[in-house]
Scaffold this active site. Structure first.
Site, PDB file in Angstrom:
ATOM      1  N   GLY A 190       0.933  -5.130   1.003  1.00 12.05           N
ATOM      2  CA  GLY A 190      -0.287  -5.124   0.004  1.00 12.05           C
ATOM      3  C   GLY A 190       0.136  -5.750  -1.289  1.00 12.05           C
TER       4      GLY A 190
ATOM      5  N   GLU B 266      -0.015  -9.377  -0.853  1.00 17.46           N
ATOM      6  CA  GLU B 266      -1.716  -9.592  -0.593  1.00 17.46           C
ATOM      7  C   GLU B 266      -2.213  -9.836  -2.125  1.00 17.46           C
ATOM      8  OE1 GLU B 266      -1.994  -6.543   2.447  1.00 17.46           O
ATOM      9  OE2 GLU B 266      -3.232  -7.936   3.505  1.00 17.46           O
TER      10      GLU B 266
ATOM     11  N   ALA C 228       0.698  -1.167  -0.079  1.00 18.74           N
ATOM     12  CA  ALA C 228       0.109  -0.088   0.089  1.00 18.74           C
ATOM     13  C   ALA C 228       0.706   1.200  -0.123  1.00 18.74           C
ATOM     14  CB  ALA C 228      -0.816   0.064   1.141  1.00 18.74           C
TER      15      ALA C 228
ATOM     16  N   GLU D 131       4.055  -5.337   7.279  1.00 17.44           N
ATOM     17  CA  GLU D 131       3.196  -4.308   7.994  1.00 17.44           C
ATOM     18  C   GLU D 131       3.275  -3.972   9.573  1.00 17.44           C
ATOM     19  OE1 GLU D 131       2.164  -6.423   5.752  1.00 17.44           O
ATOM     20  OE2 GLU D 131       0.456  -5.617   4.638  1.00 17.44           O
TER      21      GLU D 131
HETATM   22  C1  3H9 Z   1       0.384  -2.400   3.381  1.00 22.92           C
HETATM   23  O1  3H9 Z   1       0.687  -2.675   2.618  1.00 22.92           O
HETATM   24  C2  3H9 Z   1      -0.955  -2.260   3.996  1.00 22.92           C
HETATM   25  C3  3H9 Z   1      -1.835  -3.425   3.515  1.00 22.92           C
HETATM   26  O2  3H9 Z   1      -1.633  -4.629   4.124  1.00 22.92           O
HETATM   27  C4  3H9 Z   1      -3.174  -3.291   3.651  1.00 22.92           C
HETATM   28  C5  3H9 Z   1      -3.954  -2.040   3.679  1.00 22.92           C
HETATM   29  C6  3H9 Z   1      -5.283  -1.734   3.664  1.00 22.92           C
HETATM   30  N1  3H9 Z   1       4.710   3.420   0.056  1.00 22.92           N
HETATM   31  O3  3H9 Z   1      13.191   1.840   0.664  1.00 22.92           O
HETATM   32  P1  3H9 Z   1      13.719   2.513  -0.458  1.00 22.92           P
HETATM   33  C7  3H9 Z   1       9.390   4.711  -1.111  1.00 22.92           C
HETATM   34  S1  3H9 Z   1       1.696  -1.209   4.351  1.00 22.92           S
HETATM   35  C8  3H9 Z   1       5.243   4.577  -0.403  1.00 22.92           C
HETATM   36  O4  3H9 Z   1      14.744   3.612  -0.248  1.00 22.92           O
HETATM   37  P2  3H9 Z   1      14.824  -0.002  -1.684  1.00 22.92           P
HETATM   38  C9  3H9 Z   1      10.420   5.134   0.019  1.00 22.92           C
HETATM   39  O5  3H9 Z   1       9.917   6.185   0.780  1.00 22.92           O
HETATM   40  C10 3H9 Z   1       3.095  -1.249   3.311  1.00 22.92           C
HETATM   41  N2  3H9 Z   1       6.380   4.696  -0.738  1.00 22.92           N
HETATM   42  O6  3H9 Z   1      14.270   1.494  -1.709  1.00 22.92           O
HETATM   43  C11 3H9 Z   1      11.412   5.841  -1.051  1.00 22.92           C
HETATM   44  O7  3H9 Z   1      11.138   7.197  -1.369  1.00 22.92           O
HETATM   45  P3  3H9 Z   1      12.113   8.467  -1.361  1.00 22.92           P
HETATM   46  C12 3H9 Z   1       3.818  -2.475   3.604  1.00 22.92           C
HETATM   47  C13 3H9 Z   1       7.371   3.920  -0.576  1.00 22.92           C
HETATM   48  O8  3H9 Z   1      15.054  -0.319  -2.982  1.00 22.92           O
HETATM   49  C14 3H9 Z   1      11.368   5.220  -2.188  1.00 22.92           C
HETATM   50  O9  3H9 Z   1      10.120   4.667  -2.197  1.00 22.92           O
HETATM   51  N3  3H9 Z   1       4.987  -2.531   2.625  1.00 22.92           N
HETATM   52  C15 3H9 Z   1       6.843   2.660  -0.123  1.00 22.92           C
HETATM   53  O10 3H9 Z   1      16.164   0.021  -0.657  1.00 22.92           O
HETATM   54  C16 3H9 Z   1      12.610   4.030  -2.417  1.00 22.92           C
HETATM   55  O11 3H9 Z   1      12.485   3.201  -1.146  1.00 22.92           O
HETATM   56  C17 3H9 Z   1       6.272  -2.121   3.219  1.00 22.92           C
HETATM   57  O12 3H9 Z   1       6.408  -1.948   4.367  1.00 22.92           O
HETATM   58  C18 3H9 Z   1       5.424   2.341   0.183  1.00 22.92           C
HETATM   59  N4  3H9 Z   1       4.992   1.183   0.480  1.00 22.92           N
HETATM   60  O13 3H9 Z   1      13.615  -0.748  -0.776  1.00 22.92           O
HETATM   61  C19 3H9 Z   1       7.503  -2.050   2.224  1.00 22.92           C
HETATM   62  N5  3H9 Z   1       7.886   1.643  -0.091  1.00 22.92           N
HETATM   63  O14 3H9 Z   1      12.966   7.878  -2.693  1.00 22.92           O
HETATM   64  C20 3H9 Z   1       8.229  -0.806   2.495  1.00 22.92           C
HETATM   65  C21 3H9 Z   1       9.022   2.251  -0.477  1.00 22.92           C
HETATM   66  O15 3H9 Z   1      11.371   9.548  -1.644  1.00 22.92           O
HETATM   67  N6  3H9 Z   1       9.306  -0.706   1.686  1.00 22.92           N
HETATM   68  N7  3H9 Z   1       8.585   3.720  -0.743  1.00 22.92           N
HETATM   69  O16 3H9 Z   1      12.940   8.295  -0.136  1.00 22.92           O
HETATM   70  C22 3H9 Z   1      10.291  -1.194   1.540  1.00 22.92           C
HETATM   71  O17 3H9 Z   1      10.583  -1.966   2.473  1.00 22.92           O
HETATM   72  C23 3H9 Z   1      11.215  -0.836   0.817  1.00 22.92           C
HETATM   73  O18 3H9 Z   1      11.216   0.517   0.089  1.00 22.92           O
HETATM   74  C24 3H9 Z   1      11.496  -1.744  -0.561  1.00 22.92           C
HETATM   75  C25 3H9 Z   1      12.601  -1.263  -1.472  1.00 22.92           C
HETATM   76  C26 3H9 Z   1      12.286  -3.082   0.044  1.00 22.92           C
HETATM   77  C27 3H9 Z   1      10.167  -2.034  -1.221  1.00 22.92           C
END
Ligand code: 3H9
Length: 719
Positions: A100, A103, A61, A123
């Site tokens: 998500g 999911e 998400a 999450e």
């Molecule tokens: C969810 O899914 C809830 C659901 O169950 C249901 C809801 C009803 N959204 O980490 P990076 C941005 S909760 C928005 O440096 P990497 C991040 O801020 C979500 N932005 O890259 C950064 O921005 P900036 C569950 C996001 O390659 C840029 O992307 N998901 C999101 O080292 C690059 O990120 C998670 O918890 C996001 N979801 O790693 C996963 N994710 O360049 C969270 C990233 O402006 N994300 N950004 O600073 C991660 O773990 C890592 O970003 C990922 C990539 C492994 C994906």
């Protein structure tokens, strides 16, 4: 936001397009709803593949949308529409499928992953639970114990583990979309009844109650007050005990509670703060945009005590050749054994060969002649460090970066010992250096942006949360910690016990209270620093109280404890007693209590009742006040830098977002009022006097933490 094409004649290909991680924003969700409809209504299309652009399936998400009013199609009906489709839908997973994103893949009928992909439901780390059906589908797919593990820890699994667990159906080393399309062609027209996860019964473990009881106890022990892991267990329990539709209701209820909790806000703040500090900026304006890091292939570590050993391991594990220097032969042998052991254990965990041949050992500093970077980690003694820096300047090739791992000494003074002070930066690691996530990169007035960029880049490669900070005594972390510990000592003088103080701090969420922590780290370290700062000397002879230094209140309690040879766990006693030197289990110590009583009597102090609230306010607000001073002085660029340092290096409970975020949650006006109250009660403790930035923020209406930088900028422009 979701592109639709037809491939191989009969496969509808949906590509999520929302760089950098294809997060499920409102526009992406709308795109998926529309393109799925198109694919399902196209009579030519027999099966569908969903993938993400740029080698990443989906990061979940869109966290940036949280906290605002939600627009666009909700996730759950979108996933139900995919699962209910009468044509097979295959998820082609490259890069990451997280939250998500996973999911969404679980709503598909099949999942094909690239061998390098990583999957997970993280999450919980954002204070939430997988609330797009993930907490209900995953246990149905892989069983309750495995689902509990993934959902309550949020850990990412490799494609190989995902295959073993049954999360994915196939793993490929080749082009994942091609493999998924090929697969989609083979399953076109087949029955999907068994492929809809939500319609499957949840596998029932033999003793459900005992399993959940144990899981609940485990998360309560490790959560330190965080509520999301507990809600995750409750959601999985609903999957195991209720029909899918009712389980989904429970998932929604639990999510609603978490979503509005301060903890979720704190954890999401830390997620973005961690990324924000990676985009460092020096007061001169230098940043990644203006400064390119130097390539580092060979490094040296000088001094192989515990820190030097850990740093050697951390550098070796990222592929560098490392020269490890220790002048004492006995210590060198000991270090070699310890480093090899750590490298072997690390390699075993990762299933690779230990990189032992990348480390060379020497007693001679001349061995650093051809390295690109040196990290000095000798004893915390300015004279010794100055000598090492002089030697390094004579031996190293031109352009070698000289880094010091000091935790508090003036790195600019060390830079003065070299002809090229622009090549000197601090790299303050935390013990054990190959494990702890924090690195303070300390720049002095003469450090070049390129030197800072190189240290920051190295930190990133080592997987550290690296924070660039200015030079001052103790930098950010230890400068604030000093005031936290100082208050703890004052509380002992006023009537508290180490047990009471530690209990309050551990209840707040620290893994260890200040005294238990000090016993673990060793009391002699601080004692040595106080001695070298001239603080420890009793000065009663000169007519001044031993409880005053430089006109301010000082507590000599820790010095007196050290004089008894009580250095903590290593000597078998400190603030607590242990069964033997090296013991780990802290027991209340009657000697210490009687020592405190005698100390108070000697100084005419009357013990009073102190409660947990006072412990928290005195210790935490004093530290937060110093945080504001650090911002005022421009030592940290913003509150996020301080919070990341505290969460990653000092055990600050993550679900409370770091000290500065916590202050904003408590209310700056309240923090100010309590500091004024305590300063009034203790006028001889200047650190309790509220600093002007805090007063200014309160006067400007206590803006939220993300707007503090504007106020700080204005303050600096007026100076
Ligand atoms: C969810 O899914 C809830 C659901 O169950 C249901 C809801 C009803 N959204 O980490 P990076 C941005 S909760 C928005 O440096 P990497 C991040 O801020 C979500 N932005 O890259 C950064 O921005 P900036 C569950 C996001 O390659 C840029 O992307 N998901 C999101 O080292 C690059 O990120 C998670 O918890 C996001 N979801 O790693 C996963 N994710 O360049 C969270 C990233 O402006 N994300 N950004 O600073 C991660 O773990 C890592 O970003 C990922 C990539 C492994 C994906």
């Amino acid at each position: 936001m979701a592109q639709y094409t037809r491939v191989s004649g009969i496969v509808g290909l949906i590509t999520l397009q929302n760089p950098p991680v294809n997060a499920l924003s409102a526009a992406v969700r709308q795109g998926i709803v529309d393109t799925v409809k198109t694919a399902l209504s196209d009579p030519q299309v027999k099966s569908v593949v969903i993938c993400g652009q740029n080698g990443i399936f989906c990061g979940g998400a869109d966290i940036k949308e949280f906290g605002e009013k939600m627009f666009g199609p909700p996730l759950i009906p979108m996933m139900h529409a995919i699962e209910a489709a009468d044509k097979p839908v295959v998820a082609a997973i490259e890069g990451s499928a997280l939250g998500g994103g996973l999911e969404l893949a679980l709503g598909c009928h099949y999942r094909i992953a690239h061998s390098k992909a990583r999957l997970g439901l993280p999450e919980v780390t954002l204070g939430l639970l997988p609330a797009a059906g993930g907490s209900q589908r995953l246990p149905r797919l892989i069983g309750v114990p495995a689902a509990l593990d993934l959902i309550t820890t949020g850990r990412h699994v490799t494609a190989a583990e995902a295959l073993q667990l049954g999360i994915v159906d196939q793993v490929t080393d080749h082009n994942t979309v091609d493999a998924a399309v090929k697969f989609a062609l083979t399953v076109a027209g087949q029955s999907l009844d068994a492929r809809r996860i939500s319609t499957r019964p949840c596998p029932q473990p033999s003793d459900l109650d005992a399993l959940f009881e144990e899981a609940m106890q485990k998360v309560r022990r490790s959560a330190r007050g965080a509520i999301a892991p507990v809600a995750c267990v409750q959601a999985v329990r609903a999957a195991a005990t209720l029909p899918y539709a009712l389980g989904l209701e429970r998932e929604k209820e639990l999510m609603a509670t978490l979503f509005t909790s301060g903890q979720a806000r704190a954890l999401q703040y830390i997620f973005f703060a961690q990324r924000a500090v990676g985009r460092w900026r020096m007061p001169s304006g230098a940043s990644w945009d203006t400064s390119k890091p130097r390539p580092i292939n060979k490094a040296a570590v000088i001094g192989l005590g515990t820190m030097g050993q850990g740093i050697t391991v951390a550098l070796t594990q990222i592929g560098l050749s490392v020269v490890a220097i220790e002048t004492q032969e006995k210590q060198l042998m000991k270090a070699k054994q310890a480093i090899s052991g750590m490298l072997e254990r690390g390699a075993k965990r990762r299933g690779v060969a230990p990189p032992l041949d990348r480390v060379s050992y020497s007693q001679n500093i001349q061995a650093v002649a051809d390295v690109d970077l040196v990290i000095e980690a000798v004893f915390e003694d300015m004279g010794l460090k100055m000598e090492v820096f002089q030697q390094l300047s004579a031996v190293c090739k031109p352009g070698t970066l000289l880094c010091t791992n000091t935790s508090a000494l003036d790195m600019d003074q060390l830079a003065s010992e070299t002809p090229n002070p622009e090549l000197v930066v601090g790299m303050h690691f935390f013990s054990p250096a190959h494990v702890m996530k924090l690195l303070e990169v300390v720049y002095g007035p003469r450090s070049s942006p390129q030197a800072v960029a190189t240290a920051m880049q190295l930190g990133k490669k080592m997987g550290k949360a690296s924070v660039a900070v200015g030079n001052c005594t103790g930098f950010v972390g230890n400068r604030m910690l000093k005031l936290y510990t100082e208050q703890a000592f004052f509380l002992l003088e006023e009537g508290a016990t180490p047990e009471l103080v530690d209990e309050a701090l551990e209840e707040f969420g620290f893994p260890m209270g200040v005294f238990r922590m000090s016993d673990l780290a060793g009391l002699d370290v601080g004692w040595r620093i106080r001695k070298s700062a001239g603080l420890e000397e009793p000065i009663e002879a000169s007519g001044q109280s031993v409880r005053i230094r430089n006109g301010c209140r000082y507590s000599p309690i820790a010095d007196l404890i050290c004089e008894q040879g009580r250095f903590g766990q290593k000597t078998g006693s400190g603030w607590y007693q242990y069964d033997a030197p090296g013991g780990r289990v802290a027991r209340s110590d009657p000697w210490l209590h009687s020592f405190l009583a005698k100390y108070r009597a000697r100084h005419g102090l009357v013990a009073r009742g102190i409660d947990h609230q006072e412990v928290l306010e005195r210790c935490l607000y004093a530290m937060i006040n110093e945080g504001f001073r650090i911002l005022e002085d421009g030592i940290a660029a913003g509150p996020e830098d301080i919070d990341v340092i505290y969460v990653f290096g000092y055990g600050w409970p993550r679900h409370r977002g770091g000290p500065m975020f916590y202050a904003s949650m408590v209310g700056l006006a309240k923090v100010l009022e309590r500091l004024e109250h305590y300063h009034h009660a203790h006028p001889d403790v200047p650190s309790l006097q509220p600093c002007s930035l805090l007063k200014r923020l309160v006067a400007s209406g206590s803006p939220p933490v993300h707007r503090w930088r504007e106020v700080i900028k204005k303050l600096h422009s007026q100076l």
